[in-house]
Enzyme design. Sequence first.
Site, PDB file in Angstrom:
ATOM      1  N   SER A 242       0.924  -1.195  -0.198  1.00 41.08           N
ATOM      2  CA  SER A 242      -0.004   0.044   0.022  1.00 41.08           C
ATOM      3  C   SER A 242       0.734   1.186  -0.087  1.00 41.08           C
ATOM      4  O   SER A 242       0.208   2.431  -0.083  1.00 41.08           O
ATOM      5  CB  SER A 242      -0.895  -0.044   1.005  1.00 41.08           C
ATOM      6  OG  SER A 242      -0.280   0.143   2.341  1.00 41.08           O
TER       7      SER A 242
ATOM      8  N   LYS B  21      -5.842   4.048   9.239  1.00 45.34           N
ATOM      9  CA  LYS B  21      -4.904   5.107   8.528  1.00 45.34           C
ATOM     10  C   LYS B  21      -5.205   6.287   8.691  1.00 45.34           C
ATOM     11  O   LYS B  21      -4.553   7.164   9.208  1.00 45.34           O
ATOM     12  CB  LYS B  21      -4.729   4.642   7.032  1.00 45.34           C
ATOM     13  CG  LYS B  21      -3.844   2.977   7.062  1.00 45.34           C
ATOM     14  CD  LYS B  21      -3.843   2.812   5.530  1.00 45.34           C
ATOM     15  CE  LYS B  21      -2.852   1.515   5.104  1.00 45.34           C
ATOM     16  NZ  LYS B  21      -2.908   1.136   3.811  1.00 45.34           N
TER      17      LYS B  21
END
Length: 781
Positions: free
Chosen positions: A678, A721
């Site tokens: 990611s 996140k």
Amino acid sequence: MSNDIKVLPLIPLRGIIIFPYMVMHFDVGREKSILALEDAMINKQEIFLAAQMEAKIEEPDEDGIYSMGTICTIKQMLKLPGDTVRVLVEGKKRAKINVYVEKEPFMKVEIEEIEDNKSSDENKQTALTRLVSESFDSYMKLSSAVPSDVPISLEDIDDDLGRFADTICSYLIVKQEKKQEILEAVDTTKRLEIILEVLRSEIEILEVEKEIGNKVREKIDKGQKDYYLREQIKVMQEELGEDDDDKKEQKKYKNKISRAKLPKDVKAKALHELNKLKNAGSFSSEGGVIRSYLDWILDLPWNVKTEDHIDIKKSRDILNDEHYGIEEVKNRIIEYLAVKEMSNSIKGPILCLVGPPGVGKTSIAKSIAHAINRNFVRMSLGGVSDEADIRGHRKTYVGAIPGRIIYSMKQAKSTNPLFLLDEIDKMGEGYKGDPAAALLEVLDSEQNFSFRDHYLELDYDLSDVMFVTTANTLETIPTPLLDRMEIIEVSGYTSEEKFNIAKKYLVPKELKEHSIDSKKIVFTDNSINCIIDNYTRESGVRNLERKIAAIIRKAIAEMLEKNKETITITATITKKYLGNDMYTYDKVDGEDKVGVVTGMAWTGYGGDTLPVEVAVMPGSGKLSITGQLGDVMKESAEAGFSYVRTNANKYKINEKFYKEKDVHIHVPEGAVPKDGPSAGVTMITAMVSALSNRKVKHNVAMTGEITLTGRVLPIGGLKEKSLAAYRAGIDTIIIPKQNEKDLRKIPKSVTNKVNFVLAEKVDDVIKNALVGEDNNGNKTS
Ligand code: ADP
């Protein structure tokens, strides 16, 4: 010197030799011999005794009888039942048959008396006498056949060597031939020599015999000793009344077994073990093993069941009462319980609560137990790597106990508890058996009605148990287990949520636990925010709870010391109590820089920001990647590098850069292991920035996987996140377009303040992340 000549009746002896000075008795049965005896009794009671060569022969002739024998006097005669006569004789003198005078009706021989032949070598004789004496001493000690008064009589006679030798000889147990040889040794020196030789070899034999005998005896002795000791213990126990204790104990077990309403096979097994206990004896180690086994059987719930109350409305109230927020989790649980209520069965998929530590997974499970009126038991699977942890060890292992499942069932005290299997993702790879396979059996409703524990050796029914599992991440859960579970995600909290949890739940809970009235210690809102911002760095609220408890303890101490009735905890007091040990969040730099991009990472422990730095230097097109990156992340960096090479032109990068420059990608904070795809967009952005010398906006963070063609693919853990980026002061977050659906999971407090940019392609990222103009005055692409 002429020897005396005599005519005497002869009895041939079988298997024995009589020496002069020897007194002995023997039985006479043969008719001829009895006649010879009778003749002797009439004439001076003297008889000549010589051994026959073969004991078996009934009527030996003169060739079958040794000619050297002993003249004896008959001391006594005793008629025994039958035709046997027992005679007691005393040896007088050696003599040798000259001629057989008569053979019928009994044998009569003319004999010549033989005098000992004494040697003139006195020294030799003395030496021999001593040696024989010593050897005889040893012989006597070793042999049980010699009476203990012999040495005394020997001392009296050792000046007459012949007699000395003959006396010793009469005590020796040796073969007939050897004895005959000694008898025939007229020379006293020779006689002593033979005796010495015989003694020495006998001693040797006796020593070997003794050694063997000792070994045999040791073996027998041990058995006897054990027996003896056991008997002694019994007697002592009886004396002390402990035998009664044993009986009392056995009776106690018997009563317990009959009262326990055990299933049939369990009861049979328990009685069988009790029987073994009776025989084992209370001091034996086996007794101990049996006792603890019986205790286990009796302590386990076999048929105690709590009654389920699934009331959806009440359940929701309980969940709400005990937990702040997490509406979606609560809804999912209510749905799950509703299905159970409708179907009237708890069978079906197993709940798995997934999320970072401290977000309330365990306490939610406890609330479920509370809501449906079941006992609660928790078992951690963290570090379980051995099947025996789940199933136990066989009783034959020293100190064996059941596995953790049975152990927990004992704690649960009912056959239908809510059983929380904590940290199912932390179960180790099995090197001894497969713990995951054993666990699968535990969770499988088709099999778990007869779960077998190695220690228990009995089937245990787990089919009424409601299993709930927790995990930090789904990645490490074995697929077969995952297939059986219904996943409910419990994600981390925002600061606002933490504040509310602390104010409404944690503070009152901790005050109650410390038995303090809530009016006596009051936490201001500022103090709670101070703890959250400065003393904890977590997705959940576990540390927050600990810090609150620590503050309460310090406050109590201060109240007692300074005689205060109440304390109000302010931010200042919080800092005083908790000290300078503060966390500083990585607040992002307030300055736009070239080659430095804020990425976002997610682990089982929550989210974090992850800066990526790229430096470009003259070189030959080398790409180096540092910062403890995992393989997937390295590959992602390489893919990014290739993308930048193919699209250099588009971003106004010198196309020859890969020949003239080295690119170094570094992801700081080396102690944190980093992996996953990611960070793809972050690395590309940093490379483009460094190679084209354009600055990156300091308030932007990003996440997304990339393909070689520049597409941006979705990622996981968006909520964690985003919370981390928000905490770090970011106001624009670039996320993959395909993650748009996840935005609704992000709390309003974050979405209201942060601008989420959806990116389909790398171009969308670059456009939003780099400042409009580069240092060379080029326009934004
Ligand atoms: P986990 O099992 O996820 O590691 P815990 O259940 O041990 O977390 O939670 C830690 C503490 O935080 C517990 O005391 C729990 O009651 C509390 N807690 C967590 N989430 C909430 C919430 N939403 N509302 C109230 N208390 C919570």
